[in-house]
Design an enzyme around this catalytic site. Structure first.
Site, PDB file in Angstrom:
ATOM      1  N   TYR B 107      10.061 -27.465 -29.257  1.00  0.00           N
ATOM      2  CA  TYR B 107      11.208 -28.036 -28.923  1.00  0.00           C
ATOM      3  C   TYR B 107      10.698 -29.003 -27.760  1.00  0.00           C
ATOM      4  O   TYR B 107       9.726 -29.169 -27.424  1.00  0.00           O
ATOM      5  CB  TYR B 107      12.028 -27.100 -27.844  1.00  0.00           C
ATOM      6  CG  TYR B 107      12.615 -25.960 -28.363  1.00  0.00           C
ATOM      7  CD1 TYR B 107      14.095 -26.129 -28.721  1.00  0.00           C
ATOM      8  CD2 TYR B 107      11.979 -24.711 -28.681  1.00  0.00           C
ATOM      9  CE1 TYR B 107      14.780 -25.145 -29.191  1.00  0.00           C
ATOM     10  CE2 TYR B 107      12.858 -23.729 -29.310  1.00  0.00           C
ATOM     11  CZ  TYR B 107      14.119 -23.892 -29.504  1.00  0.00           C
ATOM     12  OH  TYR B 107      14.762 -22.783 -29.993  1.00  0.00           O
ATOM     13  N   TYR B 146       8.161 -19.564 -33.479  1.00  0.00           N
ATOM     14  CA  TYR B 146       7.147 -19.848 -32.220  1.00  0.00           C
ATOM     15  C   TYR B 146       7.075 -18.715 -31.291  1.00  0.00           C
ATOM     16  O   TYR B 146       7.940 -17.665 -31.471  1.00  0.00           O
ATOM     17  CB  TYR B 146       7.874 -20.998 -31.451  1.00  0.00           C
ATOM     18  CG  TYR B 146       8.964 -20.957 -31.061  1.00  0.00           C
ATOM     19  CD1 TYR B 146       9.191 -20.231 -29.567  1.00  0.00           C
ATOM     20  CD2 TYR B 146      10.461 -21.441 -31.767  1.00  0.00           C
ATOM     21  CE1 TYR B 146      10.587 -20.020 -29.410  1.00  0.00           C
ATOM     22  CE2 TYR B 146      11.681 -21.141 -31.069  1.00  0.00           C
ATOM     23  CZ  TYR B 146      11.873 -20.367 -30.061  1.00  0.00           C
ATOM     24  OH  TYR B 146      13.068 -20.339 -29.495  1.00  0.00           O
ATOM     25  N   ARG B 156       9.581 -15.586 -32.047  1.00  0.00           N
ATOM     26  CA  ARG B 156      11.129 -15.983 -32.478  1.00  0.00           C
ATOM     27  C   ARG B 156      10.975 -16.194 -34.147  1.00  0.00           C
ATOM     28  O   ARG B 156      10.530 -17.121 -34.488  1.00  0.00           O
ATOM     29  CB  ARG B 156      11.896 -16.963 -31.587  1.00  0.00           C
ATOM     30  CG  ARG B 156      12.153 -16.841 -30.240  1.00  0.00           C
ATOM     31  CD  ARG B 156      13.180 -15.656 -29.956  1.00  0.00           C
ATOM     32  NE  ARG B 156      14.142 -15.288 -30.842  1.00  0.00           N
ATOM     33  CZ  ARG B 156      15.178 -15.844 -31.049  1.00  0.00           C
ATOM     34  NH1 ARG B 156      15.562 -17.022 -30.241  1.00  0.00           N
ATOM     35  NH2 ARG B 156      16.251 -15.280 -31.945  1.00  0.00           N
ATOM     36  N   HIS B 159      15.146 -20.485 -36.317  1.00  0.00           N
ATOM     37  CA  HIS B 159      16.552 -20.396 -36.026  1.00  0.00           C
ATOM     38  C   HIS B 159      17.019 -21.619 -35.557  1.00  0.00           C
ATOM     39  O   HIS B 159      16.434 -22.470 -35.001  1.00  0.00           O
ATOM     40  CB  HIS B 159      16.859 -19.310 -34.935  1.00  0.00           C
ATOM     41  CG  HIS B 159      16.397 -19.574 -33.645  1.00  0.00           C
ATOM     42  ND1 HIS B 159      14.959 -19.453 -33.356  1.00  0.00           N
ATOM     43  CD2 HIS B 159      16.787 -20.182 -32.602  1.00  0.00           C
ATOM     44  CE1 HIS B 159      14.505 -19.710 -32.304  1.00  0.00           C
ATOM     45  NE2 HIS B 159      15.660 -20.149 -31.577  1.00  0.00           N
ATOM     46  N   HIS B 161      20.272 -23.208 -33.062  1.00  0.00           N
ATOM     47  CA  HIS B 161      21.367 -22.721 -31.933  1.00  0.00           C
ATOM     48  C   HIS B 161      22.710 -23.770 -32.284  1.00  0.00           C
ATOM     49  O   HIS B 161      22.267 -25.019 -32.614  1.00  0.00           O
ATOM     50  CB  HIS B 161      21.113 -23.240 -30.739  1.00  0.00           C
ATOM     51  CG  HIS B 161      19.456 -22.410 -29.948  1.00  0.00           C
ATOM     52  ND1 HIS B 161      19.829 -21.216 -29.468  1.00  0.00           N
ATOM     53  CD2 HIS B 161      18.330 -22.714 -30.270  1.00  0.00           C
ATOM     54  CE1 HIS B 161      18.625 -20.856 -29.261  1.00  0.00           C
ATOM     55  NE2 HIS B 161      17.839 -21.726 -29.651  1.00  0.00           N
TER      56      HIS B 161
END
Lengths: 237, 235
Positions: B107, B146, B156, B159, B161
């Protein structure tokens, strides 16, 4: 040449997924996680009366990312500007640095924006939508500027009234789904008769009633305890 | 008396607030029972149709709006679907806010310390609004998996959001879209907070008809908000 013409199959039978008719129903909630700051809170999101750019944590993403923080200016707002401040704490009393708060309130006359509130005898305010969003600070605190809402009925056409209040949603890392609560004002009329407060056990009602802690603008303190001792009352909608 | 209608019971597919395998729920979930309230004007109204006045313009191509002059690195994908109510009626003119990691699972957030490269041409955020039929569509990069600190060797699944306002305060939804070929879903504490079989509502379907020839793979993901016939709710 089309795939049909050369005899390719279409999509194979899929495993159960989002498109399975047998699973049709509400999409499940998932947490916002710890990295929502550059996707959800926008500059000015916590200032419902316009003017300032509070609400976003611009220290948590690169400057050049401001493309999503371009809220247009809004007109003047009727009514008394108030500040709503507070801190979000966890079950051990520690501030929660990665929470996000949303608020939804009626205008100063007690009218909600949107088609579901179609009362013509209470005026809309073109400068006021009533929705706000704030990422909390590294110390778990938030600050909204809005107007003190007027009293609103339980339903359009009903004759039972709710005391002035603002709906609150709490999100964050470790919150799989939103927690919903309300803030009432300690110095407002009608709290004793409010039909929602009446459903809250008396010993916990104080968690929803914000004391006035300052003037200019009048400032109300609404601390949120997610869990354990002093836990804020949360509602099932 | 029309003004004391209850909400319907929570959908069995909704996760609990406390799910011990997702460790940070332990100190951040209520211990007291939620207080049930009837439907009031407060929660059946909402900021519908105001997204542009609130937040600014739509951004439907996440591969192109970063500061860099080039295109984002990774597998280009199109995500498309409908936003519906529980009677499968479209929810028009509602905003879908999007944020995600880049193709390496990183991110742009300053607190993301995962040792994977940032992509100067990808921020991973956008927002789109549904049309009159409730349809939405955006173009992005398939995010990477990640690691995270929940437990030893926790990862995780990839995905995206998604955040929706819907027509009312009560219809608010934040969720995560997963991909159909990802073995990490079934060992992920956050996805697992949603009981089977409802967890599969979060798994997008690969769709050759959404796939754009010579451009991007296509996935379909419908989003179902609370309520019937928009609002208010049938009891």
């Amino acid at each position: 040449m089309t795939d049909d013409a050369i005899g390719l199959p279409r999509n194979p039978d899929p495993r159960p997924d989002n498109q399975d008719p047998a699973l049709f129903g509400q999409t499940p909630w998932q947490t916002v996680g710890p990295f929502f700051h550059y996707g959800l809170p926008w500059k000015g999101g916590a200032d419902l009366v316009g003017g300032s750019d509070i609400g976003a944590r611009t220290d948590l993403f690169p400057e050049e990312h401001d493309v999503l923080h371009l809220a247009p200016p809004r007109g003047p707002v009727r009514g008394k500007t108030i500040a709503l401040v507070g801190t979000v704490r966890d079950g051990e009393g520690r501030p929660v640095p990665d929470a996000m708060i949303e608020i939804w309130g009626a205008n100063a006359a007690g009218r909600y924006h949107g088609a579901a509130d179609d009362r013509e005898d209470v005026a809309l305010d073109p400068g006021f939508i009533g929705f706000g969003r704030a990422a909390v600070s590294a110390e778990g605190s938030f600050r909204f500027l809005t107007v003190k809402p007027g009293p609103v009925p339980i339903q359009v056409g009903g004759n039972r009234w709710q005391a002035p209040h603002i709906a609150v949603g709490v999100f964050g890392r470790g919150l799989i789904k939103r927690l919903v609560t309300r803030v009432y004002f300690a110095d407002a009329d009608g709290n004793e008769e409010d039909p929602i407060l009446a459903r809250v056990p008396e010993a916990r009602r104080h968690t929803l009633i914000a004391p006035r802690i300052g003037a200019d603008p009048p400032t109300y303190r609404f601390d949120i305890v997610l869990s354990g001792e002093g836990e804020t009352v949360f509602f099932a909608l | 008396m029309p003004d004391a209608r209850p909400y319907r019971a929570e959908d069995p597919g909704q996760p609990p607030s406390l799910f011990p395998p997702y460790r940070s729920t332990a100190l951040r979930s209520p211990r007291q029972p939620l207080v049930r309230v009837p439907q009031t004007l407060t929660e059946i109204t909402g900021p519908a149709g105001t997204w542009e006045a609130l937040m600014g313009p739509a951004l439907a191509d996440l591969t192109r709006h970063a500061r860099g002059s080039g295109e984002a690195i990774g597998q280009r994908i199109i995500v498309s679907g409908r936003v519906l109510d529980e009677d499968a009626r479209p929810v028009p003119d509602t905003v879908v806010e999007i944020w995600q990691a880049n193709a390496a699972g990183r991110y742009i957030h300053r607190n993301d310390q995962w040792n994977a490269p940032l992509d100067p041409n990808f921020t991973g955020t956008g927002r789109v609004v549904t049309d009159a039929q409730g349809r939405y569509r955006f173009t992005t990069i398939r995010p990477g998996a990640y690691p995270w600190g929940n437990h030893r060797n926790a990862w995780r699944p990839a995905h995206i959001h998604l955040s929706l306002l819907g027509p009312a305060f009560a219809t608010r939804l934040v969720t995560q879209l997963y991909f159909p070929d990802d073995p990490l879903i079934e060992i992920d504490p956050i996805a697992n907070a949603v009981p089977r079989p409802y967890r599969n509502r979060l798994v997008a379907r690969f769709d050759i008809d959404t796939t754009a020839p010579n451009h991007a793979l296509g996935y379909v993901f419908d989003i179902v908000l609370r309520g019937r016939d928009a609002t208010p709710w049938e009891p």
